[in-house]
Each structure stands twice: as C-alpha cells, then as structure tokens.
Design a protein around this motif. Sequence first.
Motif, short mmCIF file in Angstrom:
data_model
loop_
_atom_site.label_atom_id
_atom_site.label_comp_id
_atom_site.label_asym_id
_atom_site.label_seq_id
_atom_site.Cartn_x
_atom_site.Cartn_y
_atom_site.Cartn_z
N MET A 1 -30.58 -29.89 21.30
CA MET A 1 -29.46 -29.49 20.51
C MET A 1 -29.85 -28.82 19.27
O MET A 1 -29.39 -27.72 18.61
N ASP A 2 -31.00 -29.29 18.85
CA ASP A 2 -31.60 -28.72 17.31
C ASP A 2 -31.91 -27.20 17.42
O ASP A 2 -31.66 -26.32 16.78
N ARG A 3 -32.54 -26.98 18.81
CA ARG A 3 -32.93 -25.53 18.70
C ARG A 3 -31.80 -24.51 19.03
O ARG A 3 -31.84 -23.37 18.34
N PHE A 4 -30.76 -24.94 19.36
CA PHE A 4 -29.62 -24.28 19.73
C PHE A 4 -28.94 -23.77 18.19
O PHE A 4 -28.64 -22.63 17.74
N ILE A 5 -28.84 -25.02 17.12
CA ILE A 5 -28.15 -24.74 15.94
C ILE A 5 -29.08 -23.82 15.21
O ILE A 5 -28.91 -22.85 14.60
N LEU A 6 -30.50 -23.83 15.44
CA LEU A 6 -31.30 -23.06 14.48
C LEU A 6 -31.33 -21.56 15.13
O LEU A 6 -31.33 -20.60 14.14
N LEU A 7 -31.11 -21.40 16.46
CA LEU A 7 -30.78 -20.07 17.03
C LEU A 7 -29.67 -19.55 16.57
O LEU A 7 -29.54 -18.31 16.12
N MET A 8 -28.35 -20.30 16.15
CA MET A 8 -27.32 -19.69 15.86
C MET A 8 -27.51 -19.32 14.24
O MET A 8 -27.12 -18.33 13.88
N LEU A 9 -28.24 -20.09 13.59
CA LEU A 9 -28.50 -19.72 12.12
C LEU A 9 -29.46 -18.53 12.13
O LEU A 9 -29.24 -17.65 10.93
N ALA A 10 -30.31 -18.50 13.04
CA ALA A 10 -31.13 -17.11 12.75
C ALA A 10 -30.33 -15.91 13.29
O ALA A 10 -30.73 -15.02 12.83
N GLY A 11 -29.51 -16.26 14.16
CA GLY A 11 -28.27 -15.07 14.36
C GLY A 11 -27.60 -14.67 13.15
O GLY A 11 -27.44 -13.43 12.97
N ILE A 12 -27.10 -15.49 12.41
CA ILE A 12 -26.46 -15.43 11.24
C ILE A 12 -27.43 -14.68 10.42
O ILE A 12 -26.93 -13.55 9.59
N LEU A 13 -28.61 -15.06 10.10
CA LEU A 13 -29.53 -14.41 8.96
C LEU A 13 -29.72 -13.09 9.48
O LEU A 13 -29.92 -12.05 8.79
N ALA A 14 -29.74 -12.86 10.85
CA ALA A 14 -30.24 -11.50 11.38
C ALA A 14 -28.81 -10.46 11.00
O ALA A 14 -29.16 -9.46 10.61
N GLY A 15 -27.69 -10.99 11.10
CA GLY A 15 -26.61 -10.24 10.81
C GLY A 15 -26.49 -9.97 9.30
O GLY A 15 -26.41 -8.88 8.88
#
Length: 61
Positions: free
Chosen positions: A1-15
């Motif tokens: 689950m931690d990888r999923f949260i980090l992936l979502m945060l990376a998507g926000i940073l990319a935005g």
Amino acid sequence: MDRFILLMLAGILAGFALLKVPLAGTFLKSLEPITTVIGLLAIVLFSVVLIFNGVMALLGK
C-alpha cells in the motif's frame, strides 16, 4: 500500500512540475496551455484518489 501512496504523490508532483515548466522562448510555447491543463488535471485527479483512499482507511474498508 505504501508504494501506491508514493505513486500518487509522485503524480501530484509531476502535475506541479508541468505547471512550472518554462516554455517561453522555445518552439513549445504553443503547447503551454495544454501542459497547464494536463498538470491541473493530474494534481486534482491524484489528490482526489488520495483523499478517497484516506477516507476509506478511516472508515475501515
């Protein structure tokens, strides 16, 4: 689950990176409105997913 949260945060940073990319003075200047819209959509979409997952975790589902 931690990888999923980090992936979502990376998507926000990319935005945010798409919003801040300097395109002035390049041949990509005409694409600036498109990158802005894509950046805003990425920020909103990934934020909504994170909020939804947080609410679901609080509710125990």
